[in-house]
Design a protein around this motif. Structure first.
Motif, PDB file in Angstrom:
ATOM      1  N   ASN A 179     -10.005 -26.946 -17.586  1.00  0.00           N
ATOM      2  CA  ASN A 179      -9.871 -25.515 -17.360  1.00  0.00           C
ATOM      3  C   ASN A 179      -8.939 -24.836 -18.358  1.00  0.00           C
TER       4      ASN A 179
ATOM      5  N   GLY B  61      -9.697 -22.613 -23.156  1.00  0.00           N
ATOM      6  CA  GLY B  61     -10.397 -21.332 -23.280  1.00  0.00           C
ATOM      7  C   GLY B  61     -10.932 -20.799 -21.963  1.00  0.00           C
ATOM      8  N   SER B  62     -12.004 -20.023 -22.053  1.00  0.00           N
ATOM      9  CA  SER B  62     -12.622 -19.446 -20.859  1.00  0.00           C
ATOM     10  C   SER B  62     -13.955 -20.161 -20.625  1.00  0.00           C
ATOM     11  N   SER B  63     -14.615 -19.830 -19.502  1.00  0.00           N
ATOM     12  CA  SER B  63     -15.883 -20.509 -19.217  1.00  0.00           C
ATOM     13  C   SER B  63     -16.907 -20.228 -20.319  1.00  0.00           C
ATOM     14  N   MET B  64     -16.747 -19.076 -20.967  1.00  0.00           N
ATOM     15  CA  MET B  64     -17.627 -18.705 -22.070  1.00  0.00           C
ATOM     16  C   MET B  64     -17.531 -19.738 -23.209  1.00  0.00           C
ATOM     17  N   LEU B  65     -16.308 -20.149 -23.547  1.00  0.00           N
ATOM     18  CA  LEU B  65     -16.143 -21.145 -24.604  1.00  0.00           C
ATOM     19  C   LEU B  65     -16.474 -22.540 -24.105  1.00  0.00           C
ATOM     20  N   ARG B  66     -16.062 -22.811 -22.852  1.00  0.00           N
ATOM     21  CA  ARG B  66     -16.280 -24.157 -22.317  1.00  0.00           C
ATOM     22  C   ARG B  66     -17.763 -24.484 -22.184  1.00  0.00           C
TER      23      ARG B  66
ATOM     24  N   GLN C  96     -19.811 -23.873 -24.282  1.00  0.00           N
ATOM     25  CA  GLN C  96     -20.270 -24.204 -25.627  1.00  0.00           C
ATOM     26  C   GLN C  96     -19.620 -25.494 -26.143  1.00  0.00           C
TER      27      GLN C  96
ATOM     28  N   ARG D 226      -8.301 -15.866 -17.250  1.00  0.00           N
ATOM     29  CA  ARG D 226      -8.844 -16.811 -18.238  1.00  0.00           C
ATOM     30  C   ARG D 226     -10.028 -16.215 -18.977  1.00  0.00           C
ATOM     31  N   GLU D 227     -10.929 -15.601 -18.204  1.00  0.00           N
ATOM     32  CA  GLU D 227     -12.146 -15.066 -18.829  1.00  0.00           C
ATOM     33  C   GLU D 227     -11.805 -13.920 -19.772  1.00  0.00           C
TER      34      GLU D 227
END
Ligand SMILES: Cc1cc2nc3c(=O)[nH]c(=O)nc-3n(C[C@H](O)[C@H](O)[C@H](O)COP(=O)(O)OP(=O)(O)OC[C@H]3O[C@@H](n4cnc5c(N)ncnc54)[C@H](O)[C@@H]3O)c2cc1C
Lengths: 303, 166
Positions: A104, A107-112, A114, B133-134
């Motif tokens: 977690n 980065g953010s879920s957006m990077l994760r 990828q 985070r986002e």
């Protein structure tokens, strides 16, 4: 294998192999081919586009067997093309809390969504967060080393499991040979061991001051089986069996003087092995270890 | 390489280098605003677009990943109903991102709202750590996290009301 040819100088040919053998065949036979995981690191390099030479790109994510996660009671095994978000989505029954936290923190879920495990462990010039944590808990990776044999240009492949700690030099450089590919990662479940993982600063945007700290140890009056790792992104990777042995002998609760002494020994050790560590990194590493030892003290006294 | 995709709802057949980043494609060919990244993936977060409803940093997406996708830049997004949920939330709260990051923050908020369960009461579905985070993907500090959180809360209510009315 699908191949997308395009015209022009320096233009990449993109390979999407369907099996690990096909992936290795491409890497062995096609010169100047770069392995593409999620591309978050590669694409943030200035040289990625436009690239000065004609080169190829081979995707790991097109190989179904490299996108799978298996788990047993004693470990999780994931293919190198598994994204960090995919691993996180496997859920709390499978992932330990520190692993969940370590993933977690990237980065953010957006990077994760990828970033792949292979990419997170194979950046060649900087040490990042995940290797630090996975090394502390003794995770292993499967590396396939390939070469071309004989006139028939037969591809021969050797497969070896490496401890993650052995993948990097002291300076944090990836030590696996150029003619190799990481295929699987095995993360032990570490039943009965306590794990602590903290990141101070951003390894990507602030590599000169960021510090990643990971510690795994067996709980008890005396700390045993301690395994402590520090990643100082531009300076290197601190993994010392001597320091682990030194830590392993201590009984709790520790006095304030003792904690100060231990953290000073750590700083001296880092200075000796990682000359590029900045003052702020040394200070952060020292404070981090002190905080963790105080936390263990408190927990011990509460029991 | 030939790429078939839709950009802002318009079908496109692009002939581009396979490894060209999406933000460059948008900048050169389509002259859109949403691609003004200067950092090359170091995290300035000013080049966010939506791909199939998910927010992405367009500087980190190569052309070969775009086949059969639907790409939405802020220009196209402004013509959609979901945009108005967010725009109204900006007006109702009086909280507005600066000109520099308006496009990216708005698309990040949309990507984030697409991940949240619209049927849950807003209080229950908002996880502040998750939001932080986002939204950290955009490095502009013109708004505080609690302000962004407030915008998201109001935008979620707007969206739910709109869907219920429908
Ligand atoms: C905005 C931003 C924020 C970031 N924040 C963090 C952070 O907080 N912490 C952190 O640790 N990192 C961070 N990173 C750095 C980096 O992108 C990640 O470490 C990421 O996990 C790389 O994964 P990837 O799949 O995208 O790798 P890629 O970019 O695809 O590849 C990275 C390298 O690994 C090689 N490679 C990939 N797969 C394999 C394989 N199977 N075998 C051998 N070599 C392989 C590639 O050839 C390349 O050299 C950040 C990056 C960005 C852009």
């Amino acid at each position: 294998m699908s191949e997308n040819n395009s015209s022009g100088v320096g233009v990449a040919t993109i390979y999407s192999p369907k099996s690990t053998n096909e992936l290795i065949g491409i890497l062995a036979k096609e010169k100047n081919t770069v392995i593409f995981g999620g591309g978050t690191y590669l694409m943030s390099r200035k040289s990625f586009y436009p690239h000065p030479d004609l080169r190829n790109v081979v995707l790991t994510s097109s190989v179904p067997e490299l996108c799978r996660v298996y788990h047993s009671e004693s470990y999780i095994e994931a293919g190198c093309a598994v994204t960090l978000q995919q691993l996180l989505n496997t859920g709390a029954y499978i992932l330990s809390r520190p692993l969940d936290k370590a993933l977690n923190a990237l980065g953010s879920s957006m990077l994760r969504s990828q970033m792949t495990l292979g990419g997170a462990l194979c950046t060649r010039d900087t040490v990042f967060s995940l290797p630090c944590y996975l090394s502390a808990i003794n995770a292993e990776v499967e590396i396939k080393i390939f070469s071309i044999k004989g006139k028939g240009k037969r591809v021969s492949t050797r497969s070896r499991w490496y401890s993650i700690t052995k993948l990097y030099s002291v300076e944090g450089k990836l030590e696996i040979p150029e003619n190799s590919v990481m295929t699987r990662i095995r993360i032990p479940s570490q039943e009965g061991l306590r794990q602590i993982y903290k990141t101070l600063g951003s390894p990507m945007s602030d590599p000169e001051s960021a510090v990643v700290f990971a510690l795994s140890y067996k709980d008890g009056k005396t700390m045993t089986e301690a395994s402590m790792r520090l990643a100082l992104p531009k300076a290197g990777f601190f993994a010392s069996t001597d320091f682990d042995t030194f830590l392993s002998g201590f009984s709790f609760p520790l006095s304030i003087e003792k904690i100060k002494k231990i953290s000073e020994v750590l700083v001296a050790n880092i200075e000796a092995t990682l000359p590029d560590a900045t003052r702020i990194q040394l200070e952060r590493a020292k404070r981090q270890l002190q905080t963790v030892l105080f936390e263990i003290n408190t927990r011990y006294l509460q029991h | 390489m030939l790429i078939k995709c839709t950009i802002d709802g318009v079908s496109q057949l692009l002939s581009v280098n396979a490894d060209k980043p999406l933000n460059k494609i948008l900048q050169e060919r389509l002259d859109t605003f949403s691609s003004n990244s200067a950092c090359r993936g170091a995290g300035c977060g000013n080049c966010v677009v939506l791909i199939d409803g998910q927010s992405v940093l367009s500087c980190l997406v190569p052309a070969f990943r775009l086949n059969n996708t639907s790409i939405m830049t802020i220009e196209g997004f402004k013509c959609t109903r979901p945009f108005h949920d967010i725009e109204r939330a900006y007006r109702e709260t009086g909280i507005m991102p600066c000109e520099q990051c308006y496009a990216s923050k708005t698309l990040l908020i949309e990507g984030l709202m697409n991940k949240l369960d619209i049927n849950k009461p807003v209080g229950a579905s908002l996880d502040t750590v998750f939001i932080e985070r986002e939204m950290s993907m955009n490095s502009c500090r013109c708004l505080e996290m609690r302000q962004i959180e407030m915008v998201i809360r109001v935008a979620m209510i707007n969206r739910r009301n709109r869907i219920v009315r429908k």
